[in-house]
Scaffold this active site. Structure first.
Site, PDB file in Angstrom:
ATOM      1  N   CYS A  87       5.750   7.421  -1.872  1.00 27.21           N
ATOM      2  CA  CYS A  87       4.368   7.758  -2.364  1.00 27.21           C
ATOM      3  C   CYS A  87       4.105   9.056  -1.873  1.00 27.21           C
ATOM      4  O   CYS A  87       2.965   9.435  -2.233  1.00 27.21           O
ATOM      5  CB  CYS A  87       3.401   6.522  -2.592  1.00 27.21           C
ATOM      6  SG  CYS A  87       4.371   5.009  -2.994  1.00 27.21           S
ATOM      7  N   HIS A 131      -3.662   8.645  -1.651  1.00 27.40           N
ATOM      8  CA  HIS A 131      -2.823   8.100  -2.588  1.00 27.40           C
ATOM      9  C   HIS A 131      -3.191   6.748  -3.240  1.00 27.40           C
ATOM     10  O   HIS A 131      -4.101   6.003  -2.344  1.00 27.40           O
ATOM     11  CB  HIS A 131      -1.332   7.772  -1.894  1.00 27.40           C
ATOM     12  CG  HIS A 131      -0.599   6.791  -2.333  1.00 27.40           C
ATOM     13  ND1 HIS A 131      -0.190   6.935  -3.904  1.00 27.40           N
ATOM     14  CD2 HIS A 131       0.008   5.647  -2.097  1.00 27.40           C
ATOM     15  CE1 HIS A 131       0.541   5.635  -4.134  1.00 27.40           C
ATOM     16  NE2 HIS A 131       0.634   5.155  -3.052  1.00 27.40           N
ATOM     17  N   ASN A 147      -0.372   2.254  -9.376  1.00 31.02           N
ATOM     18  CA  ASN A 147       0.068   3.040  -8.573  1.00 31.02           C
ATOM     19  C   ASN A 147       1.133   3.641  -8.941  1.00 31.02           C
ATOM     20  O   ASN A 147       2.334   3.172  -9.100  1.00 31.02           O
ATOM     21  CB  ASN A 147       0.268   1.980  -7.514  1.00 31.02           C
ATOM     22  CG  ASN A 147       0.967   2.823  -6.230  1.00 31.02           C
ATOM     23  OD1 ASN A 147       1.705   3.853  -6.353  1.00 31.02           O
ATOM     24  ND2 ASN A 147       0.972   1.983  -5.007  1.00 31.02           N
TER      25      ASN A 147
END
Ligand code: UT7
Length: 334
Positions: free
Chosen positions: A121, A257, A288
């Site tokens: 990520c 993030h 996500n």
């Protein structure tokens, strides 16, 4: 001996941003047809209401091309001018060739350098850091940086620890030269002692050579990642600000993030952000999306007018590895 010429004084900036959000909206109720959970639990524990899943015939390369095309348009740069393409992804399902070469070809570029970055990520901020330094060094003129993921095909539909959280999408920016510093120094790092917190269940060779083994999926020890993010990423964010010489009251936006809205809230609180600082919360409608989450969240802020081009924003990405990267930037044009 002749001195090697340098490009001292050259700075970098994000020129334009483009994204690709898959058509298909997947509700929490649809996810809960396969896992023992509820819309209420998912919203309360993660902040997610909906997410987008790509169609099975779509992939990271196609989504990257779609986002990249829009980033070129927003930047006023033609595909031929791009001399470097970087794709940050952990869900390009071919080990060879790299996604970036196919993306570069699909966009009609003229033989640029093309490579992928796999940093979970944190990938988009890693790629942005590399692109910025390539431009400042004079190696590249225009770098197309893309974060793209198709996590709907790497998460087990029956796994209630991952299925509700991860999703699909792509976001891209063009990085080019600037007179002013518009991409601050990257602060980045990793903690490999926690590499088992987010994993692929089996590697491909083991899967192919072991009879009866279930195909590989992504598994996550959510609590370990949550704790690490909540404690360590606040400190990392402060180091990013210090490296850029920016105080929290100078920040228009905080774009972490989109891991979990509770992590975002904890980080915003630990930074003691000004009331006027906009905090990205794209996770509610996007889920996500790993390496794609920061450019997608940036787009949501610009599209809805919560932030505007030229605003000062803190980016901070973290995840598998465990690894992280962040930088202070001026937001690009949409
Ligand atoms: O993007 C890469 C980096 N990733 C992250 O940053 C993710 C970080 N972690 C998280 O966001 C959170 O850990 C999750 C959202 C994944 C999970 O939330 P949590 O609050 O940490 O849940 P938990 O794992 O501590 O589980 C709490 C309870 C447990 O029940 P008991 O033992 O308290 O009875 C779980 O069994 O919730 C249960 N549970 C669920 N219940 C309903 C776990 N998953 C689910 C579920 N639905 N999907």
């Amino acid at each position: 001996m002749g001195a090697i010429s340098t490009t001292q004084g050259r700075q970098s900036k994000m020129l334009g941003l483009g994204v690709y959000r898959p058509e298909r909206v997947v509700t929490n109720d649809e996810i809960c047809e396969f896992i023992d959970s509820s819309d209420e639990w998912i919203q309360t524990r993660s902040g997610i209401k909906n997410r987008r899943f790509a169609e099975p015939e779509e992939n990271v390369v196609q989504m990257s091309i779609a986002a990249g095309r829009k980033a070129l348009e927003a930047s006023g740069i033609s595909a031929e001018q791009i001399d470097t393409v970087i794709v940050a992804t952990s869900t390009h399902l071919e080990l060879t060739p790299q996604a970036a070469a196919k993306v570069a070809h699909g966009l009609g570029t003229k033989g640029p350098a093309a490579f992928d970055i796999c940093a979970g990520c944190a990938g988009f901020c890693y790629a942005l850091a590399v692109a910025s330094d390539l431009v400042k060094a004079g190696t590249s003129q225009y770098v197309l940086v893309i974060g793209a993921e198709q996590l709907s095909v790497t998460t087990d539909p029956y796994d209630r620890t991952t299925r509700f959280i991860f999703a699909d999408g792509a976001g891209a920016v063009v990085v080019g030269q600037s007179d002013e510093t518009e991409i601050g120094p990257a602060v980045w790092g990793s903690d490999g002692s926690q590499s088992d917190a987010i994993v692929q269940t089996t590697d491909w060779y083991e899967y192919i050579t072991t009879e009866g083994l279930e195909r590989p999926w992504i598994r996550m020890n959510g609590i370990s990642v949550f704790r690490w993010a909540a404690f360590e990423m606040g400190k990392a964010a402060q180091r990013v600000l210090d490296a850029a010489g920016i105080k929290t009251d100078e920040l228009h936006a905080f774009i972490p993030h989109q891991a979990n809205s509770r992590i975002t809230e904890l980080l915003a609180r630990s930074l003691n952000l000004d009331e006027g600082t906009t905090v990205a919360n794209d996770i509610a409608e996007t889920g996500n999306t790993s390496a794609a989450s920061i450019p997608l969240a940036m787009e949501e802020l610009l599209r809805t007018g919560k932030a505007k081009a030229g605003d000062t924003a803190l980016l901070l990405a973290f995840g598998a590895g465990l690894s992280y990267a962040g930088q202070v930037v001026k937001l690009p044009t949409l």
